[in-house]
Design an enzyme around this catalytic site. Structure first.
Site, PDB file in Angstrom:
ATOM      1  N   ASP A  51       0.482  10.813  -7.133  1.00 43.35           N
ATOM      2  CA  ASP A  51      -0.065  10.715  -8.626  1.00 43.35           C
ATOM      3  C   ASP A  51      -1.505  10.757  -8.241  1.00 43.35           C
ATOM      4  O   ASP A  51      -2.532   9.987  -9.147  1.00 43.35           O
ATOM      5  CB  ASP A  51       0.733   9.253  -9.188  1.00 43.35           C
ATOM      6  CG  ASP A  51       0.961   7.967  -8.732  1.00 43.35           C
ATOM      7  OD1 ASP A  51       0.429   8.287  -7.600  1.00 43.35           O
ATOM      8  OD2 ASP A  51       1.087   7.551  -9.288  1.00 43.35           O
ATOM      9  N   SER A  52      -1.950  10.307  -6.868  1.00 47.33           N
ATOM     10  CA  SER A  52      -3.245  10.159  -6.462  1.00 47.33           C
ATOM     11  C   SER A  52      -3.911  11.440  -7.259  1.00 47.33           C
ATOM     12  O   SER A  52      -5.175  11.657  -7.037  1.00 47.33           O
ATOM     13  CB  SER A  52      -3.367  10.348  -4.701  1.00 47.33           C
ATOM     14  OG  SER A  52      -3.205  11.257  -4.409  1.00 47.33           O
ATOM     15  N   ASP A  90       5.827  12.780  -6.581  1.00 53.24           N
ATOM     16  CA  ASP A  90       5.505  11.023  -7.637  1.00 53.24           C
ATOM     17  C   ASP A  90       6.155  11.259  -8.526  1.00 53.24           C
ATOM     18  O   ASP A  90       5.226  12.248  -9.379  1.00 53.24           O
ATOM     19  CB  ASP A  90       3.905  10.791  -7.546  1.00 53.24           C
ATOM     20  CG  ASP A  90       3.605   9.737  -6.252  1.00 53.24           C
ATOM     21  OD1 ASP A  90       4.735   9.117  -5.765  1.00 53.24           O
ATOM     22  OD2 ASP A  90       3.181   9.898  -6.082  1.00 53.24           O
ATOM     23  N   LYS A 120       9.713  10.850  -5.481  1.00 53.64           N
ATOM     24  CA  LYS A 120       9.082   9.673  -4.978  1.00 53.64           C
ATOM     25  C   LYS A 120       8.859   8.554  -6.065  1.00 53.64           C
ATOM     26  O   LYS A 120       8.027   8.951  -7.075  1.00 53.64           O
ATOM     27  CB  LYS A 120       8.139   9.393  -4.571  1.00 53.64           C
ATOM     28  CG  LYS A 120       6.965   8.408  -3.999  1.00 53.64           C
ATOM     29  CD  LYS A 120       6.223   7.993  -2.472  1.00 53.64           C
ATOM     30  CE  LYS A 120       5.037   8.026  -2.580  1.00 53.64           C
ATOM     31  NZ  LYS A 120       4.256   7.195  -4.040  1.00 53.64           N
ATOM     32  N   GLU A 122       7.669   4.218  -7.415  1.00 52.47           N
ATOM     33  CA  GLU A 122       7.829   2.947  -6.597  1.00 52.47           C
ATOM     34  C   GLU A 122       8.177   1.954  -7.194  1.00 52.47           C
ATOM     35  O   GLU A 122       8.418   1.587  -8.346  1.00 52.47           O
ATOM     36  CB  GLU A 122       5.840   2.108  -7.361  1.00 52.47           C
ATOM     37  CG  GLU A 122       4.829   3.890  -6.797  1.00 52.47           C
ATOM     38  CD  GLU A 122       3.604   3.185  -7.286  1.00 52.47           C
ATOM     39  OE1 GLU A 122       2.964   2.415  -7.377  1.00 52.47           O
ATOM     40  OE2 GLU A 122       2.230   4.750  -6.697  1.00 52.47           O
ATOM     41  N   GLU A 189       2.494   1.362   1.791  1.00 53.23           N
ATOM     42  CA  GLU A 189       0.828   1.582   1.881  1.00 53.23           C
ATOM     43  C   GLU A 189       0.424  -0.049   2.257  1.00 53.23           C
ATOM     44  O   GLU A 189       0.616  -1.175   1.360  1.00 53.23           O
ATOM     45  CB  GLU A 189       0.900   2.067   0.405  1.00 53.23           C
ATOM     46  CG  GLU A 189      -0.852   2.051   0.155  1.00 53.23           C
ATOM     47  CD  GLU A 189      -1.156   3.011  -1.193  1.00 53.23           C
ATOM     48  OE1 GLU A 189      -0.205   3.612  -1.845  1.00 53.23           O
ATOM     49  OE2 GLU A 189      -1.950   3.070  -1.391  1.00 53.23           O
TER      50      GLU A 189
HETATM   51  O1  KIV Z   1      -0.509   9.358  -5.081  1.00 56.62           O
HETATM   52  C1  KIV Z   1      -0.159   9.140  -3.425  1.00 56.62           C
HETATM   53  O2  KIV Z   1      -1.126  10.475  -3.099  1.00 56.62           O
HETATM   54  C2  KIV Z   1       0.687   8.054  -2.636  1.00 56.62           C
HETATM   55  C3  KIV Z   1      -0.186   8.502  -1.451  1.00 56.62           C
HETATM   56  C4  KIV Z   1      -1.327   7.169  -1.270  1.00 56.62           C
HETATM   57  C5  KIV Z   1       1.570   7.593   0.017  1.00 56.62           C
HETATM   58  O3  KIV Z   1       1.060   7.728  -3.015  1.00 56.62           O
END
Ligand code: KIV
Length: 271
Positions: A51-52, A90, A120, A122, A189
Site C-alpha cells: 500500500d506504499s 497489502d 498482507k 498490519e 518494520e
Molecule cells: O507497503 C509497503 O510497501 C510495505 C513494505 C514497506 C513492507 O508494507
C-alpha cells in the site's frame, strides 16, 4: 541450494524451506507490469504490491487513502508479469479494520480478482482472529508488526518502534500470536536489530525485515526507494542501489535538447 534454479514458483512452503536452510529471502515492491517483470526476471523471491503505492505512485503523504479497487487494479498488472515470484497484496486501510467478516470478504475478493498468492495485513493481537479466519479459508496471510504505517496517526511519527521493553515485548507477543493464528511470514518494520533477532528466533515462520537489521530471514525494500528515484527520501535503512533520479534527469534533458536542436528523430528513426 540455488534458489533461482530449484524453485519454479515461490510458495509459502518454499519460503519456509528457505528459512530452515538459512537462505535469506529477497523481497521488493511493485505496482506495475514492467517493474514486476524486471524483478521476477532478476530472481526476486517475493513481490509485494504494497500500500506504499499510495505514497510512491499516488503521491499521498500516508498509505491511508489507497482503496481496494486501486490495490486490485495494480495487482492484476503485477501478477501477469510474475512467473516465479510469489505475489502478496497489502490489504488497504479499512479493508479489514471493520471486523473479521469484512476482512475475510475483502481478502477473498483480492484472491478471486488478482491471481495473487496471498495477502498482507498490519497488526498483531488485534487482527489475529481475522488472520485465522482468512487462513482457514486457504488464503495465505503475511503479518506485519513493528512500525505499521496504517496506524501512523496513532503513533504520531515514523520513528522506530520497540525501543523500550514494554513495546518490544508487545511486538514479540504480536509476532507469536499471529504466527499461531496462521500467518505464513511476518514483516518486521523499523524495529531494533536485537529485537528482530529475538522475534526471528521465536517464530518458526520467516521474518522479512525493513529497517529491522541483519537477523531477519529476509529483507524487503520499496523498489523506487532502492533504485534512488527520490533521492530526497533517504532514511538509514534504505540502500540506494542506483541513483536513477539523476540518470532520468540527464536522459530527459538530453532528449529535450535533441528535440529542440532537431537532432531527434533522425532518418533511421523515421519511416
Ligand atoms: O507497503 C509497503 O510497501 C510495505 C513494505 C514497506 C513492507 O508494507
Amino acid at each position: 541450494m540455488n534458489t533461482e534454479k530449484e524453485i519454479k514458483r515461490v510458495t509459502t512452503k518454499a519460503l519456509s524451506l528457505l528459512k530452515k536452510k538459512g537462505i535469506k529471502i529477497s523481497a521488493l515492491t511493485a505496482y506495475d507490469f514492467i517493474t514486476a517483470k524486471l524483478l521476477d526476471e532478476a530472481g526476486i523471491d517475493l513481490i509485494l504490491v504494497g500500500d506504499s503505492l499510495s505514497n510512491v505512485f499516488q503521491g499521498n503523504e500516508t498509505t491511508l487513502p489507497v482503496t481496494m479497487d486501486e490495490m486490485i487494479y495494480h495487482t492484476k498488472a503485477v501478477t501477469k508479469a510474475a512467473d516465479r515470484a510469489m505475489v502478496v497484496v497489502d490489504m488497504p486501510f479499512m479493508s479489514y479494520q471493520l471486523g473479521i467478516d469484512d476482512g475475510f470478504r475483502n481478502a477473498g475478493r483480492i484472491m478471486k480478482e488478482t491471481s495473487a498468492g496471498g495477502v498482507k495485513l498490519e497488526g498483531g493481537q488485534r487482527v489475529a482472529e481475522t488472520i485465522r479466519k482468512i487462513t482457514e479459508a486457504g488464503i495465505p496471510v503475511m503479518g506485519h508488526v513493528g512500525l505499521t504505517p496504517q496506524s501512523i496517526h496513532q503513533f504520531g511519527s515514523y520513528r522506530e518502534r520497540g525501543r523500550d521493553k514494554e513495546e518490544a515485548d508487545e511486538i514479540l507477543t504480536d509476532a507469536k500470536v499471529i504466527e499461531e493464528a496462521g500467518a505464513f511470514a511476518i514483516v518486521l518494520e523499523k524495529i531494533p536489530a536485537a529485537l528482530a533477532k529475538r522475534v526471528t528466533e521465536s517464530v518458526s515462520v520467516p521474518t522479512i525485515g525493513i529497517g529491522a537489521g541483519f537477523y531477519c530471514d529476509g529483507q524487503i525494500l520499496v523498489t523506487p526507494d532502492m533504485l534512488g528515484l527520490n533521492l530526497e527520501f533517504h532514511p538509514r535503512f534504505v540502500r540506494h542501489y542506483l541513483k536513477l533520479a539523476n540518470e532520468i534527469n540527464t536522459a530527459v534533458k538530453k532528449y529535450i535538447k535533441d528535440v529542440r536542436s532537431k537532432n531527434f528523430p533522425n532518418e533511421s528513426e523515421s519511416y
